[in-house]
Design an enzyme around this catalytic site. Structure first.
Site, PDB file in Angstrom:
ATOM      1  CG  HIS A  65      -0.793   3.185  -4.476  1.00  0.00           C
ATOM      2  ND1 HIS A  65      -0.966   1.902  -4.034  1.00  0.00           N
ATOM      3  CD2 HIS A  65      -1.184   3.993  -3.454  1.00  0.00           C
ATOM      4  CE1 HIS A  65      -1.443   1.919  -2.797  1.00  0.00           C
ATOM      5  NE2 HIS A  65      -1.582   3.176  -2.418  1.00  0.00           N
ATOM      6  CG  ASP A 123      -1.972   1.055   1.239  1.00  0.00           C
ATOM      7  OD1 ASP A 123      -2.278   1.579   0.149  1.00  0.00           O
ATOM      8  OD2 ASP A 123      -2.501   1.383   2.316  1.00  0.00           O
TER       9      ASP A 123
HETATM   10  C1  LIG Z   1      -1.634   5.215   1.097  1.00  0.00           C
HETATM   11  S1  LIG Z   1      -0.397   5.647   2.242  1.00  0.00           S
HETATM   12  C2  LIG Z   1      -0.345   4.225   3.275  1.00  0.00           C
HETATM   13  C3  LIG Z   1      -1.608   4.013   4.057  1.00  0.00           C
HETATM   14  C4  LIG Z   1      -1.563   2.910   5.091  1.00  0.00           C
HETATM   15  N1  LIG Z   1      -1.105   1.646   4.568  1.00  0.00           N
HETATM   16  C5  LIG Z   1      -2.949   2.738   5.713  1.00  0.00           C
HETATM   17  O1  LIG Z   1      -3.659   1.783   5.377  1.00  0.00           O
HETATM   18  O2  LIG Z   1      -3.299   3.591   6.518  1.00  0.00           O
HETATM   19  C6  LIG Z   1       1.001   5.529   1.203  1.00  0.00           C
HETATM   20  C7  LIG Z   1       2.360   5.646   1.931  1.00  0.00           C
HETATM   21  O3  LIG Z   1       3.329   5.150   1.014  1.00  0.00           O
HETATM   22  C8  LIG Z   1       4.523   5.877   1.214  1.00  0.00           C
HETATM   23  N2  LIG Z   1       5.378   5.772   0.012  1.00  0.00           N
HETATM   24  C9  LIG Z   1       5.325   6.506  -1.133  1.00  0.00           C
HETATM   25  N3  LIG Z   1       6.292   6.126  -1.990  1.00  0.00           N
HETATM   26  C10 LIG Z   1       6.960   5.104  -1.381  1.00  0.00           C
HETATM   27  C11 LIG Z   1       8.086   4.290  -1.749  1.00  0.00           C
HETATM   28  N4  LIG Z   1       8.708   4.440  -2.947  1.00  0.00           N
HETATM   29  N5  LIG Z   1       8.512   3.357  -0.882  1.00  0.00           N
HETATM   30  C12 LIG Z   1       7.904   3.189   0.325  1.00  0.00           C
HETATM   31  N6  LIG Z   1       6.850   3.947   0.733  1.00  0.00           N
HETATM   32  C13 LIG Z   1       6.386   4.886  -0.101  1.00  0.00           C
HETATM   33  C14 LIG Z   1       4.062   7.295   1.507  1.00  0.00           C
HETATM   34  O4  LIG Z   1       5.062   8.014   2.223  1.00  0.00           O
HETATM   35  C15 LIG Z   1       2.781   7.062   2.320  1.00  0.00           C
HETATM   36  O5  LIG Z   1       3.055   7.122   3.706  1.00  0.00           O
END
Ligand SMILES: C[S@@+](CC[C@H](N)C(=O)[O-])C[C@H]1O[C@@H](n2cnc3c(N)ncnc32)[C@H](O)[C@@H]1O
Length: 239
Positions: free
Chosen positions: A143, A140
């Site tokens: 994306h 998650d």
């Molecule tokens: C949709 S939120 C996660 C929501 C959480 N799983 C929930 O259900 O509440 C997406 C997260 O992915 C992280 N993110 C974005 N790009 C990323 C990457 N390349 N690697 C790891 N995390 C990443 C963002 O910082 C953000 O905190």
């Protein structure tokens, strides 16, 4: 006048009481109520919870290692609710949250946080070296199709038979803002799942029993037992 919490809200006022209630709800496979207990995750509004109950629910009493990629919201230090949900749902497991941003995660000794870019095999290798190979992965994170694929390509070959790999928010494969499109491009998560359909079907014993009917191409993912796809989410089971 300051309103005082009453009834259930009062009984669940402390983190320890919420934790106990969460474990009970998890044991009862009431993921819907468990998510409501902590809030701050969009898994309920997306409609994913019944699918989690079906596909990972049977494993909730196991002692496992669970990775969730993406912890809390964007540009926020707080971890959101999902790691607390997984801690209570998988109450015999260790949970590791991974995020490219730093997060303040204080959810007890079974929950760890690792700052890692899911698009970096070097980062993922360090996380696996520290914690081990996961039994369940919940992607998650960013994306972005290329990132989803990079994460899958690194983790999946190491995962054991029976492991489950979840990819959330598949709608992004159709959005140009996530490097997607309509139809989704070869770099997208949806294209990855489409290749998995071929891999599952290549295992049909019909091909061995009736070779004269035609040949099949070698499966891209030979160890893929089943693929369950719902609006927005997929569960991939390793054979
Ligand atoms: C949709 S939120 C996660 C929501 C959480 N799983 C929930 O259900 O509440 C997406 C997260 O992915 C992280 N993110 C974005 N790009 C990323 C990457 N390349 N690697 C790891 N995390 C990443 C963002 O910082 C953000 O905190």
């Amino acid at each position: 006048m300051v309103s005082r919490p009453r009834g259930v809200a009062k009984r669940l006022r402390t983190p320890a009481r919420r934790w106990r209630a969460g474990v009970l709800l998890g044991a009862g496979n009431a993921l819907n109520l468990l998510v409501r207990l902590y809030g701050d995750t969009d898994k309920l509004s997306h409609g994913y919870l019944p699918h989690y109950e079906t596909h990972v629910g049977p494993r909730r009493f196991d002692s496992m290692l669970v990775f969730e990629i993406g912890v809390g919201g964007y540009e926020s230090l707080t971890p959101g609710g999902s790691l607390a949900v997984w801690r209570d749902y998988f109450f015999r497991s260790r949970i590791v949250g991974l995020d490219i941003e730093d997060k303040l995660v204080r959810l007890g000794s079974r929950v760890a946080f690792e700052r890692a870019d899911q698009n970096s095999h070097e980062d993922l290798r360090a996380v696996v070296a520290r914690h081990g190979v996961p039994d369940i992965v919940i992607d998650d994170g960013s994306h972005v199709g290329a990132h989803i694929r990079a994460t899958f390509e690194f983790l999946w070959p190491q995962m054991r038979a029976g492991s489950i790999y979840v990819i959330e928010d598949l709608s992004t494969s159709y959005y140009p803002s996530y490097d997607g499109g309509d139809p989704p491009p070869p770099s997208s998560a949806i294209a990855l799942l489409q290749s998995m359909v071929d891999s599952v079907q290549a295992q049909d014993n019909t091909f061995d029993r009736y070779p004269e009917w035609g040949t099949r191409s070698a499966p891209a993912h030979a160890d893929l037992q089943a693929l369950h796809v719902y609006p927005g989410i997929a569960f991939i089971v390793k054979g």
